[in-house]
Design a protein around this motif. Sequence first.
Motif, PDB file in Angstrom:
ATOM      1  N   GLU A  60       0.831  -1.191   0.000  1.00 55.16           N
ATOM      2  CA  GLU A  60       0.000   0.000   0.000  1.00 55.16           C
ATOM      3  C   GLU A  60       0.873   1.250   0.000  1.00 55.16           C
ATOM      4  N   ASP A  80      -6.965  -4.420   0.562  1.00 54.77           N
ATOM      5  CA  ASP A  80      -6.666  -3.957   1.923  1.00 54.77           C
ATOM      6  C   ASP A  80      -7.327  -2.601   2.169  1.00 54.77           C
ATOM      7  N   ASP A  81      -7.795  -2.399   3.373  1.00 49.81           N
ATOM      8  CA  ASP A  81      -8.366  -1.105   3.786  1.00 49.81           C
ATOM      9  C   ASP A  81      -9.551  -0.676   2.939  1.00 49.81           C
ATOM     10  N   THR A  84      -2.888  -6.134   7.618  1.00 44.14           N
ATOM     11  CA  THR A  84      -1.999  -6.142   6.464  1.00 44.14           C
ATOM     12  C   THR A  84      -0.970  -7.260   6.603  1.00 44.14           C
TER      13      THR A  84
HETATM   14 MG    MG Z   1      -3.025  -2.228   7.167  1.00 52.43          MG
END
Ligand code: MG
Length: 484
Positions: free
Chosen positions: A115, A251-252, A195
């Motif tokens: 990320e 993710d997120d 993560t």
């Molecule tokens: Mg994370």
Amino acid sequence: VGREVLSEGGTEPEKFGSAGDAANAQLAAEALWAGVSERIRKKIGVSSYNSWFKPLAIAPLHDDRIILIAATAFLRDWIRNNYLALVLQEVRRDMPHVRDVAIELGVGKAPRSAEATTASPDPADTATDKVPAEAKVARDTSSLTGALDENLTFDNFVTGKANELAYAAARRVAESDDVAFNPLFLYSGVGLGKTHLMQAIAWHIHQTRPERKVMYLSAEKFMYQFIRAVRFKDTMAFKEQFRSVDVLMIDDLQFFSDKDSTQEEFFHTFNELVDRKHQVVISADRSPSDLDGMEERIRSRLGWGLVADIHPTSFELRVGILEQKAALYPAIHIPEDVIQFLAHRITSNVRELEGALKRVIAHHELMGRAITLELAQDILTDLLRANARKITIDEIQRKVAEHFSIKVTEMSSSRRARAVARPRQIAMFLAKKLTTRSFPEIGRKFGNRDHTTVLHGVRRIEELIQDDASLAEDVRLLEAALSN
Ligand code: MG
Ligand code: ADP
């Protein structure tokens, strides 16, 4: 390129680290950077930090010059034009003699996580906008491991009650060919290992079945790529690259909130993968039903698989994590009381816990200070303050009443029998010690008692702690329970 840039200045690492070798200079640099970048993160906020600082690496230490390494010219120039003064200022707090900070282009080490490379328009990406679909797929999947952090593996993940369900589910996804639950939805507060688990899945699959295509990306990156594809009228290729993967991890997901067209596209991709029995793994900072920016049908669909949340860590888990992280520095002994102290006081999340440990190690490495409780207290004041949990008088009264098996209402009653008066005084004593309330304020919370009554109660307990071992033990236990 990176390595050449690094060695050209003739690094003299002797000053840093006992053996005086390059590895030590690198270790010292990373330890310094851990503390500095943590302070920068606090200053500029998480999202700017993630965009600009997270992807940076640091070169082994020169004695009066710090060199950061950026993987793209864009990132390098951005830091150079906007942040070097800030970095220098923060570096000098640890190493006052540093003359300047430079940033160079290089490979450096792998970014902390994928990320990290996503939040900003990356010129390397833009350059490939006209590349046909197949080439893009190849690029994205082959570069996958480059974007992963090699430390985020299952082996390095410490488990406890707080995260065992999420861990077991992640392992199951990584190890099995069939799709047991789809999607696997992981959620937790920040810095608790989402993560880490996703990247561990990617690593595991990459190592055990390299032919499987795994794609890991943040929701932000998904969004960015989609918007770009729309702009360049290239949505077919965009769709293709996702639909050809065996395991898609996003993710997120909370970053999707209120982004309608992206949500819609994500939902199509998601449904198609699930229909074809390809695994989808999602993370977010809240449960599917709490993703308020998401459309209702998407939210409910996200909850059909397995939803696993990661809870805040317990003291034992924090000790386990610290011990594991400390083992990464075999040459450095970290006393047990320091570990306990950190586990006790840094409770917010694992990232901060790690940051605290790294900062302690940095000071040891850079300043030659022995690792002691005093050192930890001394250099972590900001973190400790931020982590200081606000203990309330209500909480104290409840705990004390429970401990002595009396009713909470006795805390404000006028009964003066020893069996209730003594616990009440202990609660007053703890209220004075563990909160910032004044004597009159405390008095009000104990059935509107006068402040002199509180003062008297507190003094009484102070005396008794000296003479009465069993009372002293009660107080100690209560204090420990409340501060945890
Ligand atoms: Mg994370
Ligand atoms: P999240 O994605 O939930 O915000 P991360 O996965 O980025 O959190 O975790 C933050 C840091 O804490 C990472 O460096 C990660 O390796 C570490 N971490 C979190 N949980 C654990 C754990 N159970 N064991 C070891 N390290 C952990």
